[in-house]
Design an enzyme around this catalytic site. Sequence first.
Site, PDB file in Angstrom:
ATOM      1  N   TYR A  33      12.992 -46.596  -4.842  1.00 42.36           N
ATOM      2  CA  TYR A  33      14.064 -46.832  -5.801  1.00 42.36           C
ATOM      3  C   TYR A  33      15.429 -47.120  -5.198  1.00 42.36           C
ATOM      4  CZ  TYR A  33      14.160 -41.871  -4.697  1.00 42.36           C
ATOM      5  OH  TYR A  33      14.149 -40.684  -4.023  1.00 42.36           O
ATOM      6  N   ASP A  35      -4.767 -13.666   3.328  1.00 41.05           N
ATOM      7  CA  ASP A  35      -3.343 -13.385   3.544  1.00 41.05           C
ATOM      8  C   ASP A  35      -3.129 -11.995   4.129  1.00 41.05           C
ATOM      9  OD1 ASP A  35      -2.748 -15.758   2.515  1.00 41.05           O
ATOM     10  OD2 ASP A  35      -1.445 -15.018   0.895  1.00 41.05           O
ATOM     11  N   GLU A  86      16.395 -44.234 -14.458  1.00 38.83           N
ATOM     12  CA  GLU A  86      15.107 -44.050 -13.782  1.00 38.83           C
ATOM     13  C   GLU A  86      14.684 -42.598 -13.908  1.00 38.83           C
ATOM     14  OE1 GLU A  86      15.748 -45.162  -9.713  1.00 38.83           O
ATOM     15  OE2 GLU A  86      16.615 -47.094 -10.268  1.00 38.83           O
ATOM     16  N   GLU A 122      10.435 -41.822  -3.049  1.00 32.68           N
ATOM     17  CA  GLU A 122       9.917 -40.465  -3.148  1.00 32.68           C
ATOM     18  C   GLU A 122       8.419 -40.453  -2.892  1.00 32.68           C
ATOM     19  OE1 GLU A 122      12.613 -38.845  -3.873  1.00 32.68           O
ATOM     20  OE2 GLU A 122      12.006 -36.823  -4.450  1.00 32.68           O
ATOM     21  N   LYS A 141      13.620 -39.064 -12.403  1.00 32.21           N
ATOM     22  CA  LYS A 141      13.915 -38.366 -11.153  1.00 32.21           C
ATOM     23  C   LYS A 141      12.648 -37.657 -10.702  1.00 32.21           C
ATOM     24  CE  LYS A 141      17.360 -35.480  -8.935  1.00 32.21           C
ATOM     25  NZ  LYS A 141      16.450 -34.679  -8.145  1.00 32.21           N
ATOM     26  N   CYS A 168     -10.004   2.614 -13.572  1.00 31.35           N
ATOM     27  CA  CYS A 168      -9.950   1.373 -14.349  1.00 31.35           C
ATOM     28  C   CYS A 168      -9.298   1.651 -15.705  1.00 31.35           C
ATOM     29  CB  CYS A 168     -11.358   0.827 -14.539  1.00 31.35           C
ATOM     30  SG  CYS A 168     -11.416  -0.538 -15.701  1.00 31.35           S
ATOM     31  N   CYS A 225     -18.358  -2.413 -17.219  1.00 34.46           N
ATOM     32  CA  CYS A 225     -16.997  -2.284 -17.756  1.00 34.46           C
ATOM     33  C   CYS A 225     -16.790  -3.353 -18.842  1.00 34.46           C
ATOM     34  CB  CYS A 225     -15.987  -2.453 -16.626  1.00 34.46           C
ATOM     35  SG  CYS A 225     -14.287  -2.566 -17.218  1.00 34.46           S
ATOM     36  N   CYS A 258     -12.288   1.203 -18.484  1.00 34.38           N
ATOM     37  CA  CYS A 258     -13.459   2.071 -18.614  1.00 34.38           C
ATOM     38  C   CYS A 258     -13.299   3.418 -17.910  1.00 34.38           C
ATOM     39  CB  CYS A 258     -14.711   1.352 -18.116  1.00 34.38           C
ATOM     40  SG  CYS A 258     -14.727   1.116 -16.335  1.00 34.38           S
ATOM     41  N   GLU A 298      -5.229 -10.053   5.694  1.00 27.80           N
ATOM     42  CA  GLU A 298      -5.750  -9.879   7.063  1.00 27.80           C
ATOM     43  C   GLU A 298      -4.757 -10.468   8.069  1.00 27.80           C
ATOM     44  OE1 GLU A 298     -10.513 -10.369   6.080  1.00 27.80           O
ATOM     45  OE2 GLU A 298      -9.311 -12.125   6.517  1.00 27.80           O
ATOM     46  N   CYS A 335     -12.533  -2.631 -10.170  1.00 26.49           N
ATOM     47  CA  CYS A 335     -13.310  -1.681 -10.945  1.00 26.49           C
ATOM     48  C   CYS A 335     -14.769  -1.957 -10.579  1.00 26.49           C
ATOM     49  CB  CYS A 335     -13.091  -1.914 -12.441  1.00 26.49           C
ATOM     50  SG  CYS A 335     -14.359  -1.104 -13.442  1.00 26.49           S
ATOM     51  N   LEU A 387      22.572 -36.489  -4.959  1.00 27.59           N
ATOM     52  CA  LEU A 387      23.171 -36.847  -6.242  1.00 27.59           C
ATOM     53  C   LEU A 387      23.883 -35.660  -6.863  1.00 27.59           C
ATOM     54  CD1 LEU A 387      20.169 -38.783  -7.844  1.00 27.59           C
ATOM     55  CD2 LEU A 387      22.274 -39.792  -6.967  1.00 27.59           C
ATOM     56  N   ASP A 414      -1.557 -10.985   7.655  1.00 34.67           N
ATOM     57  CA  ASP A 414      -0.339 -10.176   7.733  1.00 34.67           C
ATOM     58  C   ASP A 414      -0.548  -8.946   8.606  1.00 34.67           C
ATOM     59  OD1 ASP A 414       0.779 -12.002   6.090  1.00 34.67           O
ATOM     60  OD2 ASP A 414       0.605 -10.804   4.260  1.00 34.67           O
ATOM     61  N   ASP A 442      10.081 -35.524  -8.683  1.00 33.83           N
ATOM     62  CA  ASP A 442      10.242 -34.299  -7.918  1.00 33.83           C
ATOM     63  C   ASP A 442       9.280 -34.288  -6.734  1.00 33.83           C
ATOM     64  OD1 ASP A 442      11.229 -31.886  -7.240  1.00 33.83           O
ATOM     65  OD2 ASP A 442      10.225 -30.753  -8.815  1.00 33.83           O
ATOM     66  N   LYS A 466      19.741 -33.405 -15.312  1.00 34.44           N
ATOM     67  CA  LYS A 466      18.639 -32.476 -15.057  1.00 34.44           C
ATOM     68  C   LYS A 466      18.135 -31.838 -16.348  1.00 34.44           C
ATOM     69  CE  LYS A 466      18.020 -31.793 -10.540  1.00 34.44           C
ATOM     70  NZ  LYS A 466      18.540 -30.625 -10.001  1.00 34.44           N
TER      71      LYS A 466
HETATM   72  S1  IVH Z   1      18.691 -42.259  -6.002  1.00 28.70           S
HETATM   73  C1  IVH Z   1      22.199 -42.679  -3.460  1.00 28.70           C
HETATM   74  N1  IVH Z   1      16.656 -42.325  -7.652  1.00 28.70           N
HETATM   75  O1  IVH Z   1      16.631 -36.975  -6.028  1.00 28.70           O
HETATM   76  C2  IVH Z   1      20.977 -42.605  -4.242  1.00 28.70           C
HETATM   77  N2  IVH Z   1      16.908 -40.416  -6.262  1.00 28.70           N
HETATM   78  O2  IVH Z   1      18.869 -35.091  -6.058  1.00 28.70           O
HETATM   79  C3  IVH Z   1      20.159 -41.423  -3.909  1.00 28.70           C
HETATM   80  N3  IVH Z   1      15.128 -38.750  -6.501  1.00 28.70           N
HETATM   81  O3  IVH Z   1      17.460 -37.215  -2.634  1.00 28.70           O
HETATM   82  C4  IVH Z   1      18.952 -41.212  -4.621  1.00 28.70           C
HETATM   83  N4  IVH Z   1      13.989 -39.825  -8.031  1.00 28.70           N
HETATM   84  O4  IVH Z   1      14.994 -37.511  -3.296  1.00 28.70           O
HETATM   85  C5  IVH Z   1      17.313 -41.622  -6.707  1.00 28.70           C
HETATM   86  N5  IVH Z   1      14.875 -42.531  -9.127  1.00 28.70           N
HETATM   87  C6  IVH Z   1      15.520 -41.838  -8.197  1.00 28.70           C
HETATM   88  C7  IVH Z   1      15.049 -40.585  -7.734  1.00 28.70           C
HETATM   89  C8  IVH Z   1      15.790 -39.905  -6.760  1.00 28.70           C
HETATM   90  C9  IVH Z   1      14.044 -38.739  -7.273  1.00 28.70           C
HETATM   91  C10 IVH Z   1      15.511 -37.678  -5.560  1.00 28.70           C
HETATM   92  C11 IVH Z   1      15.882 -38.162  -4.174  1.00 28.70           C
HETATM   93  C12 IVH Z   1      17.288 -37.658  -3.938  1.00 28.70           C
HETATM   94  C13 IVH Z   1      17.368 -36.537  -4.916  1.00 28.70           C
HETATM   95  C14 IVH Z   1      18.802 -36.251  -5.286  1.00 28.70           C
END
Ligand code: IVH
Length: 684
Positions: free
Chosen positions: A231, A35, A118, A179, A120, A413, A436, A416, A37, A431, A85, A39, A122, A319
Amino acid sequence: MTPQQHELDRLNELRTIIGRANRAYYVDDAPFLADSEYDALVIELRDLEQRHPELDGGSSPTDQVGAPVSQAFAPVLHGAPMLSLDNAFSLAELAAWEQRMMRLLGLSAGTDIEYVCELKIDGLSVSILYEDGNLVRAATRGDGTTGEDITANIRTIKCIPHSLQRHTGNPVKIEIRGEVFLSHQEFARINAELEERAGRTFANCRNAAAGSLRQKDPQVTAQRNLHALFYTVGEVSGWSVNEQSTLLKQYRDWGLPTNSHVRKCKGLAEVSKFVDEWETRKEQLDYDIDGVVIKVDSFHLQRELGQVSRAPRWAIAYKYPALQVRTKVERIDVQVGRTGALTPVAILAPVAVGGVIVSRATLHNEDEIHRKDVRQGDTVVVQRAGEVIPEVVEVVAGERTGLEREFVMPQTCPICGTPVVRVPGEAVTRCPNHACPARQQQSMEHFVSRAAMDIEGLGTRHIEQLLATGVVRDVADIYLLNSEKLATLDRMGEKLASRLLQNIEASKTRPLSKLIFALGIRHIGERSASILASHFGTLDNLRHATAKDLAGIHEIGQTMADSVTAWFSEPRHSELIDKLILVGVRPQDSAALQVSNDLAGKSFVFTGTLTKLKREQAEEIVRARGGRASSSVSRNTSFVVAGDAAGSKLEKAQTLGVPILSEEDFIELVGNYNSASAQSPLDV
Ligand code: IVH
C-alpha cells in the site's frame, strides 16, 4: 564423582536440552517439552549458574530464553524511513486532523479534499526492494530506520512476485511497502497443528505471522502460507506517480497484491461512511484489521503537508475499539473438562470487547494464574482475538487495593468431590473420576459435536437431562434412544425427536476418522484422527496397534502414540467400543474406501463452496484413492477444484497454470467410485 563434577555434568546436560528445546520451539516450531517442563529446566539451570559462576562457560541458552533468535537477521538500512501513523478514535478527531491540513494548505472551509480509504491490516510491515524489476532484498520495519534482512523468508511467500511485470518506464529501484499477515483460516490450521504436536500455540494472528516471518529456516516460513498486501512506497528512482490511487493501480499492474477494499472519498462525509461500513464488515474478513487508514490522494499535497517526527501529516489511522479492555475479576471459578482437567475461569464484570460482551475468560491452569499473578478482585486486561476464547492478558498492578484474594486450586473436584490429582511435571490438575458428571457431560458434547459424530439436535440441556435421569450413561447409549425416551426431554416435540433419531442413525456410518476424534482420546485432534484412520483403515486395526506401530507413523509423535494405546488398553474403553459396534455404529472404514490407488502422487486443493459434496468428504475421497488433499496452491498442485465464490486460490492456480476443475468435473473424475463402494460418500 565430586559434587562439583556432578553439577558440571548436569549444567552441561541442561544447556544441551534447553538449547535443543529452544531450537525446536523457535526454529523448527516442533516443541518437545511442555511449558511447565521447559520452565522447570530453565529454573534449574539458572539456579546452577547462579550458584556456580565459576562454571559459566560463556554462552548459555538462559541468555536467550524467551526471545526469538534475532542475530539470525542482518541489519538493513531503509532507503527512506518507514513511518508510522497518528491515530484517531472518533469522527471529531478526524475533523480536527482535516482542519489542521486545510489550514496548512490554505484551503477554504467547504473544500472537499480527495482521500483514499484503505483497511488497516494488522500484520507486520515489510519493505521490499526491487531493482530493475527484480526482488533483491526484503526487510522488516525494525525501528523505522533500520530493519532486519528477511529476504529468504519473503521469497517463500507465494503471492509476492520475484519480479515485477514489465511495463514501459519501470523504476530502476523501488522500495515497495505493505503488510505481511496470516488469514484466520491459516492461523487456525497452524495452531491446531502446534497444539497437537506441542501443546503451545500462538495467541493471535499477528503473533503467528511474526513468528512465521522471523524464522531462521525459510522452509518453516514457506509452510505457513503467509499473505501480503502492498500500500505504500519508500525510496524510488527512475519513476513517479501523482496519486495514492494511481500507485495502487500500478502495483496491481506489476503483479503485486493490493487490497481490493479501497475507496476514493471526496471529503470527510464519504470517509465517515467507509469507516462506519467497515466497523461491521470487518467481522466477515478472513484476516484481522484494526482500523482504516485515510490518506490524502494527491502526492503533491502530501509533499506540501510533510511529516511531524515519525508520522506523516497527510495520513491518519482511524482505530476501531480495541480488542483488549480492562475489567474486574469478580471471582475465579473452576470448570471440569472432558479429560477431567480443572480449568480456572475468571468471572468478569461484563465488558464489550470488540463488539462482543465478555463475562468469562480462561486462565488455563494453576501455573498460568501464578505466572500472571491474577487474584480475585483484580483489575485485568482481557483480550478477544477473532474467534479465540477471551483470555486475561495481564493484571493492572496499579489498581490493587490490597483486598484482592489469591486463588487456591481446590483439593477435590468441584463437581463430584473426588480428590484431584496433579501429575508432577504437568501443569494440569485433574479429576480422576471417570464417572464425574462434568466429564461425562463434556465427553458427550464432544462426541455429538459437528467435527466429531455430527449429531445435530442433541444440545447441552438434553445431554444434561439424559445423564441426570440415567437414560444415557455413555455415548453408546445415544444409539439406544427411541421416541419414548426422547419424549421425557424438555422442549422435545415429536417432530424434533424424529429428526434427532434420523440424525443419530445417520451418524452410525460417519467416516472412521470422525469416530476416532469423537472418542476424545487425549492429544488426538481432528488431524491426527484422520491420519490414524487412513493409516489403519479399520477400528479393529487401530485398536490392536502397539505404541511402536503408532509412533512409526509420520506426524504421530510418541505422546500421541502412548495416549492411544493407553486409551484402548483400559477395559472400560474396550467395552465401550464393543458396545458401539453392538448398537450399530459402523464407521466407514478407510480401508473399505481405498477402492484404488489411481490418485497416488496427485494433489488436490479445494476452494470456494462445494454444493454437492462437503469439502471434508471430497478430501476423504482423494485420500482414499491414494491422493493428497492440501490447503495451499503451488506449482506442484495437480488440480484445483473450484466451488462457488472461489477467491485467491483460484487466481493463484490460474497464474501458475494449475489445471482447474469444477465440482462436477471432480465428481466425474472420481465417478467410478460409486460402483466400487457400497457406501459411497457421494451418495450423501
Ligand atoms: S500507510 C506513511 N496503509 O499500520 C504511511 N499502513 O500504524 C505508513 N498498516 O506501520 C503506513 N495497513 O504497518 C498504511 N493500508 C495501510 C496499512 C498500514 C496497515 C500498518 C503499517 C504501519 C502501521 C501504522
